[in-house]
Design a protein around this motif. Structure first.
Motif, PDB file in Angstrom:
ATOM      1  N   VAL A 117      -8.892  -6.949   7.176  1.00  0.00           N
ATOM      2  CA  VAL A 117      -8.778  -6.491   8.557  1.00  0.00           C
ATOM      3  C   VAL A 117      -9.145  -5.014   8.585  1.00  0.00           C
ATOM      4  O   VAL A 117      -8.621  -4.215   7.812  1.00  0.00           O
ATOM      5  CB  VAL A 117      -7.358  -6.701   9.108  1.00  0.00           C
ATOM      6  N   LEU A 118     -10.067  -4.656   9.489  1.00  0.00           N
ATOM      7  CA  LEU A 118     -10.530  -3.282   9.632  1.00  0.00           C
ATOM      8  C   LEU A 118     -10.371  -2.842  11.081  1.00  0.00           C
ATOM      9  O   LEU A 118     -10.249  -3.668  11.980  1.00  0.00           O
ATOM     10  CB  LEU A 118     -12.011  -3.143   9.244  1.00  0.00           C
ATOM     11  N   ASP A 119     -10.366  -1.515  11.284  1.00  0.00           N
ATOM     12  CA  ASP A 119     -10.561  -1.002  12.629  1.00  0.00           C
ATOM     13  C   ASP A 119     -11.925  -0.315  12.667  1.00  0.00           C
ATOM     14  O   ASP A 119     -12.762  -0.561  11.790  1.00  0.00           O
ATOM     15  CB  ASP A 119      -9.423  -0.071  13.057  1.00  0.00           C
ATOM     16  N   ALA A 120     -12.158   0.519  13.659  1.00  0.00           N
ATOM     17  CA  ALA A 120     -13.477   1.134  13.785  1.00  0.00           C
ATOM     18  C   ALA A 120     -13.740   2.178  12.719  1.00  0.00           C
ATOM     19  O   ALA A 120     -14.888   2.627  12.573  1.00  0.00           O
ATOM     20  CB  ALA A 120     -13.614   1.774  15.168  1.00  0.00           C
ATOM     21  N   ASN A 121     -12.717   2.575  11.946  1.00  0.00           N
ATOM     22  CA  ASN A 121     -12.880   3.663  10.995  1.00  0.00           C
ATOM     23  C   ASN A 121     -12.763   3.234   9.544  1.00  0.00           C
ATOM     24  O   ASN A 121     -13.506   3.729   8.695  1.00  0.00           O
ATOM     25  CB  ASN A 121     -11.827   4.758  11.264  1.00  0.00           C
ATOM     26  N   ALA A 122     -11.841   2.327   9.233  1.00  0.00           N
ATOM     27  CA  ALA A 122     -11.579   2.028   7.832  1.00  0.00           C
ATOM     28  C   ALA A 122     -10.762   0.750   7.714  1.00  0.00           C
ATOM     29  O   ALA A 122     -10.489   0.061   8.709  1.00  0.00           O
ATOM     30  CB  ALA A 122     -10.847   3.205   7.168  1.00  0.00           C
ATOM     31  N   VAL A 123     -10.346   0.453   6.483  1.00  0.00           N
ATOM     32  CA  VAL A 123      -9.546  -0.725   6.185  1.00  0.00           C
ATOM     33  C   VAL A 123      -8.132  -0.539   6.736  1.00  0.00           C
ATOM     34  O   VAL A 123      -7.523   0.529   6.574  1.00  0.00           O
ATOM     35  CB  VAL A 123      -9.503  -0.969   4.660  1.00  0.00           C
ATOM     36  N   MET A 124      -7.612  -1.584   7.392  1.00  0.00           N
ATOM     37  CA  MET A 124      -6.253  -1.550   7.910  1.00  0.00           C
ATOM     38  C   MET A 124      -5.294  -2.368   7.056  1.00  0.00           C
ATOM     39  O   MET A 124      -4.144  -1.986   6.864  1.00  0.00           O
ATOM     40  CB  MET A 124      -6.208  -2.073   9.346  1.00  0.00           C
ATOM     41  N   GLY A 125      -5.726  -3.516   6.583  1.00  0.00           N
ATOM     42  CA  GLY A 125      -4.840  -4.384   5.817  1.00  0.00           C
ATOM     43  C   GLY A 125      -5.470  -5.739   5.611  1.00  0.00           C
ATOM     44  O   GLY A 125      -6.695  -5.897   5.628  1.00  0.00           O
ATOM     45  N   GLN A 126      -4.619  -6.760   5.433  1.00  0.00           N
ATOM     46  CA  GLN A 126      -5.100  -8.114   5.225  1.00  0.00           C
ATOM     47  C   GLN A 126      -4.129  -9.108   5.842  1.00  0.00           C
ATOM     48  O   GLN A 126      -2.941  -8.813   6.032  1.00  0.00           O
ATOM     49  CB  GLN A 126      -5.286  -8.405   3.744  1.00  0.00           C
ATOM     50  N   ILE A 127      -4.644 -10.295   6.155  1.00  0.00           N
ATOM     51  CA  ILE A 127      -3.832 -11.342   6.762  1.00  0.00           C
ATOM     52  C   ILE A 127      -2.887 -11.919   5.710  1.00  0.00           C
ATOM     53  O   ILE A 127      -3.308 -12.292   4.610  1.00  0.00           O
ATOM     54  CB  ILE A 127      -4.725 -12.460   7.326  1.00  0.00           C
ATOM     55  N   ILE A 128      -1.600 -11.986   6.039  1.00  0.00           N
ATOM     56  CA  ILE A 128      -0.623 -12.590   5.129  1.00  0.00           C
ATOM     57  C   ILE A 128      -0.030 -13.872   5.697  1.00  0.00           C
ATOM     58  O   ILE A 128       0.594 -14.639   4.954  1.00  0.00           O
ATOM     59  CB  ILE A 128       0.519 -11.605   4.807  1.00  0.00           C
ATOM     60  N   ARG A 129      -0.222 -14.111   6.970  1.00  0.00           N
ATOM     61  CA  ARG A 129       0.281 -15.347   7.585  1.00  0.00           C
ATOM     62  C   ARG A 129      -0.606 -15.680   8.774  1.00  0.00           C
ATOM     63  O   ARG A 129      -0.863 -14.827   9.624  1.00  0.00           O
ATOM     64  CB  ARG A 129       1.735 -15.185   8.023  1.00  0.00           C
TER      65      ARG A 129
END
Length: 293
Positions: free
Chosen positions: A151-163
């Protein structure tokens, strides 16, 4: 006994004489205009009396017009005030729409840079617990979302889906204390692990030797070593490098580049091939149940 005063002509005679004199004056004035000066003089004399007689009614009309004007002004003022409030409300909506369009343009530009299949999702809710850094998205398995998806936003990596649910999904942000991400220093390729610090909203780089070449301001990007995040995505910038005599490693703190607390729209990226995706799903299913989700 004789009366003291002569009563003179009778009343009927007096009326007849007065009528005749009036007719005579009317005829004379009509033909010769002898009474014009007298009429002008009398009008000058009676003008103040006419003004005095008309003043009360004039004051009444002025007061009524003033009150009516005040009512009209009050109504107009109320209408303008309401219209001003409506325009301000619409202006706020326009500003919000303008900001949203800017964010969507940024996301569109990011999706073009990614060069992979992407999906724009909106953040529905934010985890309020201080030690949990998670957000909920309005996209789920019905849209193809899967566990482990970057998962990203317009600038960089935000995280990942866990559920992932049919219509929603949960993202574990990179600043969560349960999240760790393989990264490398963009300047020299130094590889390390960026671990979340929870409430501090920062990342700590693990196991950095004291002789490592790392500086404040260095850009950290994904290394791709985990098989989930592709290499080259911005993650954070180094903001603190500290040498502790009691610690065999260098303490390095980095600030995430993504706007984790302000972004409303995010990008879900399909960057894995099918084999890697199945491996990620298998690894997720094999996790012990007592581990945080």
């Amino acid at each position: 006994m004789k009366p003291l005063f002569n009563p003179g002509p009778s009343p009927n005679v007096r009326v007849i004489l007065a009528v005749l004199m009036a007719l005579g004056l009317l005829v004379a004035d009509h033909h010769q205009h002898h009474l014009e000066l007298l009429r002008t003089a009398l009008s000058l004399v009676t003008y103040p009396l006419q003004l005095a007689a008309d003043r009360p009614s004039q004051l009444f009309r002025e007061a009524r017009e003033r009150l009516a004007g005040q009512d009209v002004l009050r109504d107009e003022n109320t209408g303008l005030h309401r219209e001003n409030l409506l325009l301000k409300a619409r202006l706020q909506q326009f500003e919000s729409m303008e900001a949203e369009n800017a964010r969507l343009r940024d996301l569109l530009g990011s999706s073009l840079d990614v060069g992979e299949r992407v999906l724009i999702a909106e953040i529905m809710a934010v985890e309020l617990a201080p030690y949990r850094q998670q957000v909920m998205l309005n996209k789920g398995t019905n849209a193809g979302v899967f566990v482990g998806q970057p998962v990203l936003d317009a600038n960089a990596v935000m995280g990942q889906i866990i559920r992932a649910n049919p219509f929603s999904s949960v993202v574990l942000l990179i600043t969560d204390s349960d999240h760790a991400l393989p990264v490398e220093v963009n300047r020299n390729g130094l590889r390390t692990i960026a671990a979340g610090t929870g409430p501090n909203h920062d990342l700590e780089l693990l196991y950095i030797p004291k002789n490592a070449d790392i500086q404040v301001g260095d850009l950290l990007v994904t290394s791709g070593m985990d098989g989930r995040f592709p290499s080259g995505y911005p993650v954070a910038r180094v903001k603190t490098v500290r040498q502790d005599p009691d610690n065999p490693f260098t303490t390095v703190i980095a600030e995430p580049t993504a706007r984790l607390d302000r972004s409303r729209e995010v990008l879900l990226v399909w960057n894995l091939n099918e084999t890697s995706r199945l491996q990620a799903l298998t690894a997720e299913a094999a996790k012990p149940r007592d581990m945080p989700q």
